[in-house]
Scaffold this motif. Structure first.
Motif, PDB file in Angstrom:
ATOM      1  N   PHE A  31      52.331  35.402  36.882  1.00  0.00           N
ATOM      2  CA  PHE A  31      51.764  34.512  37.907  1.00  0.00           C
ATOM      3  C   PHE A  31      52.557  33.207  37.991  1.00  0.00           C
ATOM      4  CE2 PHE A  31      48.898  31.038  39.071  1.00  0.00           C
ATOM      5  CZ  PHE A  31      48.506  31.465  40.331  1.00  0.00           C
ATOM      6  N   ALA A  32      52.971  32.715  36.804  1.00  0.00           N
ATOM      7  CA  ALA A  32      53.758  31.482  36.794  1.00  0.00           C
ATOM      8  C   ALA A  32      55.120  31.701  37.424  1.00  0.00           C
ATOM      9  CB  ALA A  32      53.908  30.977  35.362  1.00  0.00           C
ATOM     10  N   LEU A  33      55.728  32.858  37.140  1.00  0.00           N
ATOM     11  CA  LEU A  33      57.001  33.158  37.790  1.00  0.00           C
ATOM     12  C   LEU A  33      56.844  33.229  39.309  1.00  0.00           C
ATOM     13  CD1 LEU A  33      58.528  35.888  35.415  1.00  0.00           C
ATOM     14  CD2 LEU A  33      59.331  33.543  35.740  1.00  0.00           C
ATOM     15  N   GLU A  34      55.753  33.843  39.731  1.00  0.00           N
ATOM     16  CA  GLU A  34      55.511  33.948  41.170  1.00  0.00           C
ATOM     17  C   GLU A  34      55.307  32.567  41.798  1.00  0.00           C
ATOM     18  OE1 GLU A  34      52.488  36.260  44.294  1.00  0.00           O
ATOM     19  OE2 GLU A  34      52.019  36.164  42.147  1.00  0.00           O
ATOM     20  N   ALA A  78      65.848  21.940  39.981  1.00  0.00           N
ATOM     21  CA  ALA A  78      66.272  22.186  38.594  1.00  0.00           C
ATOM     22  C   ALA A  78      65.083  22.332  37.662  1.00  0.00           C
ATOM     23  CB  ALA A  78      67.182  21.054  38.129  1.00  0.00           C
ATOM     24  N   ALA A  79      64.008  21.529  37.935  1.00  0.00           N
ATOM     25  CA  ALA A  79      62.805  21.650  37.103  1.00  0.00           C
ATOM     26  C   ALA A  79      62.172  23.024  37.256  1.00  0.00           C
ATOM     27  CB  ALA A  79      61.818  20.542  37.463  1.00  0.00           C
ATOM     28  N   ARG A  80      62.130  23.505  38.507  1.00  0.00           N
ATOM     29  CA  ARG A  80      61.540  24.840  38.710  1.00  0.00           C
ATOM     30  C   ARG A  80      62.399  25.923  38.030  1.00  0.00           C
ATOM     31  NH1 ARG A  80      58.403  21.794  39.696  1.00  0.00           N
ATOM     32  NH2 ARG A  80      57.033  21.569  41.517  1.00  0.00           N
ATOM     33  N   ALA A  81      63.718  25.777  38.110  1.00  0.00           N
ATOM     34  CA  ALA A  81      64.600  26.745  37.433  1.00  0.00           C
ATOM     35  C   ALA A  81      64.397  26.723  35.920  1.00  0.00           C
ATOM     36  CB  ALA A  81      66.060  26.452  37.777  1.00  0.00           C
ATOM     37  N   GLY A  82      64.197  25.509  35.377  1.00  0.00           N
ATOM     38  CA  GLY A  82      63.928  25.425  33.943  1.00  0.00           C
ATOM     39  C   GLY A  82      62.620  26.085  33.566  1.00  0.00           C
TER      40      GLY A  82
END
Length: 509
Positions: free
Chosen positions: A299-302, A324-328
């Motif tokens: 769910f977090a990945l989604e 960049a924060a989301r990629a991390g």
């Protein structure tokens, strides 16, 4: 008697045929030179009765021989005694007469000799004429001794002429002939009575033996019925102990075997139910972990993927910091998923077994417990082990240490767990693995009930011919805990390298 090992048939051609033709088997036995007695298929009672009959026949033949020999000797003695009494009888008769005229002497002798047994005396005058009618043969036709019996016993016939002299003058002759038929008739009557009595006695003995053997061998029939029930997987079969001590021991052993088979069947049923329960519990745990661990991560990945998409689609300049924060965040979640996936796969099947030395796999297992339970100290000693002892043995050692450590932490609340595995070789050259897992937990509670984990370990160990023992441990500080001791025999022809692992063995991370 043929050697059973030499006459044992080769069973390999029969493995493909569930049934066999008795006629074919007999033909094969004859073709192979195997001698099968004609009484091989007879019941035991018939064989015993046949033995008794054979003994009776031999005894009857011996008795007949003894009777014939004794009777022949007795007849000869009687004949000799009868011949010896004729001459004194003639002299006494002549002396008893007051006026011994030739005619009166001859007629008196002829009358007196009519009553003699075993000899026949014919009185002849001086001219050779017969006086009177000679010996009486009345009743000779009523003799019952068979001719074959007479020929067996009758001695050779002897004839003797005794001159009759009165006052120095020969007035006639007594022709004496041995006649053993009287004595033979007596012997025949005795032998016939003895044979009849022996026949009646033997018939009574055979009848009593038939009834006794029927009662004695009846438990064997019940034993055969019980074995048939066991063959049909009916382990409730029970035999009442018979009166015979030997058969009572057999019945007792049969009841013990039936009870052991019944217990083994019940244990197998319990094990199957536990196996199904363990499978269902494992599936439930995997489903729960997938739901509780993988679900939130996915769910977090989604959510992060949707946030990245919104940032990319927003008008104006893209906020690179937020991207960049989301990629991390996505990378962190992926790492968490990889850790969960590795733990789940390792629990299903340790991926290092068979690829790295067993000691390294066990050390990695304890380090993993130390990582997940930092409040408990885990120590291991696995020096001197071979690289591997085969997949089954290696997996059994791994699972036993894993389950024992889990129980020590989960149920015992242990603060210190020590695992030891050592290879030992006795004087006979047999190699064994000795495994022990000790903890300083709460120990075995009264009324302790064996769970799926302990029963699974026991089944694994006993299936390999080893021994499993669960006991209370006495630690150095005086406290009590739990110790699991396991002994596993090692096949000398196992696959895997012998001796300790090489120094440069790879380490699992």
């Amino acid at each position: 008697m043929p050697n059973p090992a030499a006459t044992q048939p080769d069973l390999s051609p029969m493995m493909a045929q569930p049934t066999a033709d008795p006629k074919t088997d007999k033909a094969q036995d004859r073709a192979g030179g195997a001698s099968v007695p004609f009484w091989a298929g007879w019941p035991t009672r018939a064989r015993l009765i046949l033995i008794v009959l054979a003994i009776d026949v031999v005894a009857a033949l011996v008795s007949c021989g003894v009777i014939v020999l004794t009777a022949r000797s007795a007849v000869q003695v009687e004949m000799a005694a009868s011949l010896a009494t004729v001459e004194p009888l003639v002299a006494d008769t002549i002396r008893s007469l007051r006026s011994p005229s030739p005619e009166s002497v001859l007629h008196t002798l002829d009358l007196r000799f009519q009553a003699l047994r075993h000899v026949r005396v014919t009185i002849l005058d001086a001219e050779g004429r017969r006086i009177g009618f000679g010996p009486s043969d009345q009743g000779r036709e009523q003799r019952r001794a068979p001719r074959w019996f007479v020929r067996l016993i009758a001695p050779e016939t002897h004839q003797h002429d005794l001159p009759i002299v009165v006052r120095g003058e020969r007035i006639g002759t007594a022709a004496i002939t041995t006649q053993p038929l009287d004595e033979i008739e007596e012997v025949w009557g005795y032998a016939r009575s003895l044979a009849l009595a022996s026949l009646i006695l033997n018939l009574a003995v055979l009848a009593a033996l038939t009834l006794a053997l029927g009662r004695i061998l009846r438990p064997l029939g019940r034993l055969a019925e019980g074995l048939t029930r066991l063959e049909r997987h009916d382990y409730t079969a029970h035999l009442d102990p018979p009166a015979s001590r030997e058969l009572a021991v057999i019945a007792e052993r049969f009841n013990r075997v039936a009870g052991a088979l019944s217990e083994a069947r019940a244990a197998n049923g319990r094990l199957n139910r536990q196996l199904l329960t363990a499978q269902d519990d494992e599936r439930a745990r995997i489903a729960l972990e997938l739901h509780d661990e993988f679900g939130p991560c996915l769910f977090a990945l989604e959510a992060n993927a949707a946030s990245v998409a919104r940032l990319a689609a927003s008008p104006g300049e893209i906020d690179r910091g937020r991207l960049a924060a989301r990629a991390g965040d996505i990378g962190s979640i992926v790492g968490q998923v990889q850790t969960l996936n590795r733990d789940l796969l390792n629990r299903l099947r340790p991926h290092g077994l068979g690829e790295v030395p067993l000691a390294d796999c066990l050390s990695l297992l304890l380090r993993d417990f130390q990582r997940r339970h930092p409040e408990t100290r885990f120590d291991g000693a696995f020096e001197g082990l071979a690289r591997g002892y085969g997949d089954i043995v290696d997996l059994t050692v791994f699972r036993c240490i894993q389950e024992s450590s889990t129980n020590a932490v989960r149920h015992g609340g242990a603060h210190h767990v020590r695992a030891r595995v050592a290879e030992e070789t006795d004087a006979a050259g047999l190699t064994t693995l000795r495994l022990s897992v000790e903890d300083d937990g709460s120990g075995i509670a009264p009324g302790h009930r064996v769970g799926l984990g302990l029963s699974g370990m026991r089944e694994r160990v006993e299936a390999l011919g080893g021994h499993f023992h669960l006991d209370t441990a006495s630690l150095d500080n005086g406290a009590s805990g739990t110790v699991v001791r396991i002994t596993l025999p090692i096949d000398p022809e196992r696959d895997g390298s012998e001796g300790p692992p090489p120094p440069a063995a790879p380490q699992l991370k």
